[in-house]
Scaffold this motif. Sequence first.
Motif, PDB file in Angstrom:
ATOM      1  N   MET A 177     116.548 -51.402  92.487  1.00  0.00           N
ATOM      2  CA  MET A 177     116.917 -51.920  91.266  1.00  0.00           C
ATOM      3  C   MET A 177     116.870 -51.003  89.974  1.00  0.00           C
ATOM      4  SD  MET A 177     116.838 -54.970  91.882  1.00  0.00           S
ATOM      5  CE  MET A 177     116.789 -55.931  90.684  1.00  0.00           C
ATOM      6  N   PRO A 178     118.042 -51.271  89.151  1.00  0.00           N
ATOM      7  CA  PRO A 178     118.245 -50.383  88.001  1.00  0.00           C
ATOM      8  C   PRO A 178     117.126 -50.052  86.838  1.00  0.00           C
ATOM      9  CG  PRO A 178     119.399 -52.261  87.596  1.00  0.00           C
ATOM     10  CD  PRO A 178     118.792 -52.145  89.094  1.00  0.00           C
ATOM     11  N   VAL A 179     116.823 -48.789  86.669  1.00  0.00           N
ATOM     12  CA  VAL A 179     115.722 -48.787  85.868  1.00  0.00           C
ATOM     13  C   VAL A 179     116.165 -48.722  84.313  1.00  0.00           C
ATOM     14  CG1 VAL A 179     114.081 -46.909  84.862  1.00  0.00           C
ATOM     15  CG2 VAL A 179     114.516 -46.865  87.230  1.00  0.00           C
ATOM     16  N   ARG A 180     115.288 -49.850  83.694  1.00  0.00           N
ATOM     17  CA  ARG A 180     115.825 -50.120  82.347  1.00  0.00           C
ATOM     18  C   ARG A 180     115.014 -49.069  81.446  1.00  0.00           C
ATOM     19  NH1 ARG A 180     119.244 -53.939  83.449  1.00  0.00           N
ATOM     20  NH2 ARG A 180     118.530 -55.312  84.939  1.00  0.00           N
ATOM     21  N   VAL A 181     115.792 -48.421  80.546  1.00  0.00           N
ATOM     22  CA  VAL A 181     115.305 -47.185  79.912  1.00  0.00           C
ATOM     23  C   VAL A 181     115.793 -47.671  78.376  1.00  0.00           C
ATOM     24  CG1 VAL A 181     115.416 -45.076  79.332  1.00  0.00           C
ATOM     25  CG2 VAL A 181     115.560 -45.425  81.560  1.00  0.00           C
ATOM     26  N   GLU A 182     117.082 -47.801  77.983  1.00  0.00           N
ATOM     27  CA  GLU A 182     117.722 -47.983  76.721  1.00  0.00           C
ATOM     28  C   GLU A 182     117.188 -49.482  76.411  1.00  0.00           C
ATOM     29  OE1 GLU A 182     121.830 -47.380  76.835  1.00  0.00           O
ATOM     30  OE2 GLU A 182     121.714 -45.086  77.163  1.00  0.00           O
ATOM     31  N   GLU A 183     117.187 -50.580  77.295  1.00  0.00           N
ATOM     32  CA  GLU A 183     116.869 -51.554  76.648  1.00  0.00           C
ATOM     33  C   GLU A 183     115.559 -51.695  76.028  1.00  0.00           C
ATOM     34  OE1 GLU A 183     119.528 -52.423  80.323  1.00  0.00           O
ATOM     35  OE2 GLU A 183     118.015 -50.654  79.596  1.00  0.00           O
ATOM     36  N   LEU A 184     114.504 -51.162  76.425  1.00  0.00           N
ATOM     37  CA  LEU A 184     113.127 -51.272  75.732  1.00  0.00           C
ATOM     38  C   LEU A 184     113.201 -50.509  74.386  1.00  0.00           C
ATOM     39  CD1 LEU A 184     110.615 -50.687  78.824  1.00  0.00           C
ATOM     40  CD2 LEU A 184     111.261 -52.946  77.483  1.00  0.00           C
ATOM     41  N   VAL A 185     114.081 -49.250  74.500  1.00  0.00           N
ATOM     42  CA  VAL A 185     114.122 -48.788  73.230  1.00  0.00           C
ATOM     43  C   VAL A 185     114.749 -49.431  72.205  1.00  0.00           C
ATOM     44  CG1 VAL A 185     115.102 -46.685  72.127  1.00  0.00           C
ATOM     45  CG2 VAL A 185     114.018 -46.418  74.178  1.00  0.00           C
ATOM     46  N   THR A 186     115.705 -50.170  72.490  1.00  0.00           N
ATOM     47  CA  THR A 186     116.577 -51.073  71.608  1.00  0.00           C
ATOM     48  C   THR A 186     115.649 -52.148  71.042  1.00  0.00           C
ATOM     49  OG1 THR A 186     118.537 -50.593  72.914  1.00  0.00           O
ATOM     50  CG2 THR A 186     118.476 -52.579  71.431  1.00  0.00           C
ATOM     51  N   ALA A 187     114.907 -52.811  72.055  1.00  0.00           N
ATOM     52  CA  ALA A 187     113.972 -53.881  71.659  1.00  0.00           C
ATOM     53  C   ALA A 187     113.156 -53.634  70.772  1.00  0.00           C
ATOM     54  CB  ALA A 187     113.209 -54.747  73.094  1.00  0.00           C
ATOM     55  N   GLU A 188     112.158 -52.338  71.036  1.00  0.00           N
ATOM     56  CA  GLU A 188     111.266 -51.603  70.218  1.00  0.00           C
ATOM     57  C   GLU A 188     111.888 -51.220  68.902  1.00  0.00           C
ATOM     58  OE1 GLU A 188     107.149 -50.100  70.520  1.00  0.00           O
ATOM     59  OE2 GLU A 188     108.335 -51.847  71.454  1.00  0.00           O
ATOM     60  N   SER A 189     112.951 -50.874  68.917  1.00  0.00           N
ATOM     61  CA  SER A 189     113.632 -50.526  67.778  1.00  0.00           C
ATOM     62  C   SER A 189     114.185 -51.772  66.783  1.00  0.00           C
ATOM     63  CB  SER A 189     115.028 -49.658  67.696  1.00  0.00           C
ATOM     64  OG  SER A 189     115.513 -49.286  66.430  1.00  0.00           O
ATOM     65  N   TRP A 190     114.314 -52.683  67.332  1.00  0.00           N
ATOM     66  CA  TRP A 190     114.648 -53.846  66.558  1.00  0.00           C
ATOM     67  C   TRP A 190     113.358 -54.560  65.898  1.00  0.00           C
ATOM     68  CZ3 TRP A 190     113.200 -58.754  67.690  1.00  0.00           C
ATOM     69  CH2 TRP A 190     113.563 -59.950  66.878  1.00  0.00           C
ATOM     70  N   LEU A 191     112.262 -54.732  66.867  1.00  0.00           N
ATOM     71  CA  LEU A 191     111.184 -55.320  66.364  1.00  0.00           C
ATOM     72  C   LEU A 191     110.543 -54.546  65.287  1.00  0.00           C
ATOM     73  CD1 LEU A 191     109.215 -57.403  67.395  1.00  0.00           C
ATOM     74  CD2 LEU A 191     107.978 -55.847  68.728  1.00  0.00           C
ATOM     75  N   PHE A 192     110.711 -53.151  65.000  1.00  0.00           N
ATOM     76  CA  PHE A 192     110.077 -52.326  64.086  1.00  0.00           C
ATOM     77  C   PHE A 192     111.037 -51.715  62.900  1.00  0.00           C
ATOM     78  CE2 PHE A 192     107.145 -52.508  67.522  1.00  0.00           C
ATOM     79  CZ  PHE A 192     105.964 -52.983  66.715  1.00  0.00           C
ATOM     80  N   GLY A 193     112.438 -52.540  62.953  1.00  0.00           N
ATOM     81  CA  GLY A 193     113.246 -52.129  61.982  1.00  0.00           C
ATOM     82  C   GLY A 193     113.592 -50.720  62.042  1.00  0.00           C
ATOM     83  N   GLY A 194     114.014 -50.334  63.385  1.00  0.00           N
ATOM     84  CA  GLY A 194     114.785 -49.170  63.508  1.00  0.00           C
ATOM     85  C   GLY A 194     113.581 -47.878  63.835  1.00  0.00           C
ATOM     86  N   THR A 195     112.596 -48.070  63.842  1.00  0.00           N
ATOM     87  CA  THR A 195     111.452 -47.229  64.181  1.00  0.00           C
ATOM     88  C   THR A 195     110.498 -47.538  65.460  1.00  0.00           C
ATOM     89  OG1 THR A 195     110.876 -47.125  61.656  1.00  0.00           O
ATOM     90  CG2 THR A 195     109.001 -46.331  63.292  1.00  0.00           C
TER      91      THR A 195
END
Length: 319
Positions: free
Chosen positions: A95-113
């Motif tokens: 299965m493909p490893v999710r790397v960027e997706e979690l960074v995007t979700a975390e960044s969205w949740l904390f306003g880019g941080t």
Amino acid sequence: MGAPAIEAPAGQRPRWLLRSSVWSAYLLALAVVTVMFGLPTDRIYQAVWIIVGIAAFNPDRPWRDHMRTLIDWVPLIAALVVYDHTRGIANTLGMPVRVEELVTAESWLFGGTIPTVWLQDHLIHEGVQPWWTLLTGIVYTSHFVLPWLIAAIFYVQARERWSKYMRRIVLLSYLGLLTYVLLPAAPPWYAAREGVLGAEVYRGTGFGFHLVSVDVSGDWLAAQGNPVAALPSLHSAFALLVTVALWPLARNWWWKIPLALFPLAMAFTLVYGGEHYVVDVLAGWGYVGLTILLARAWERRRKPAGPPAEQESDALPAP
């Protein structure tokens, strides 16, 4: 902990002496082995210490009771050994490893941080960790010991409470495993290594975990870890499950405060240490809720018909 505090009549003094002597010898042996070789974290090695400890706590029980302990524990330990080894190969199943997706979700949740990057930028100076890093090391390492210590105590106190607790332990583990297989996801240190975060991230396994002669967390991760088993965080999930299990037994507020703080301390340790994102932690807590719902549904179906019983709490009630 010490020898069991048992006040026995004079006629029972030999029995009291036997129990106290065997229990004290067990604790001494465990302390010596821990100092010399490290905490017992290998699943089978740890299980041996637990089962022997249960026997040592009540050494004068009939042999059939000791055999019952083996019959109770061995299938559950086998299920967890299978989980350990399957978890370690979950990232090799295609299965493909999710790397960027979690960074995007975390960044969205904390306003880019990204909280991991922010915490390490503000708390680690010139690569030197603060003195309290030892405390985060203790919190992290408790994941390998505390849930199983509680299981042993529950077993000695009340088998039904132990059964409910272990049912949730195994179910939570396999729900996490299923997610790791279907949705492998990378933690912050992995994303930083791949250049996705654009910042250096120190791994938590180097943060003050040399509590004894062996680097407990590092050795465990090297043997059974999966570098892309970030979502959900079972470290955070187990910490919350421990709190849920012990909460109804805490009769005073001074016990409930550390219980409430423990999952938060684990969450901070994981995010600060680069092992998980906040979204991983939140997912782990959500999996605890799902585990409780599934376990309670199964227990209600298994409950024999009879007079209406008082409704159980979501936690594990005292007998």
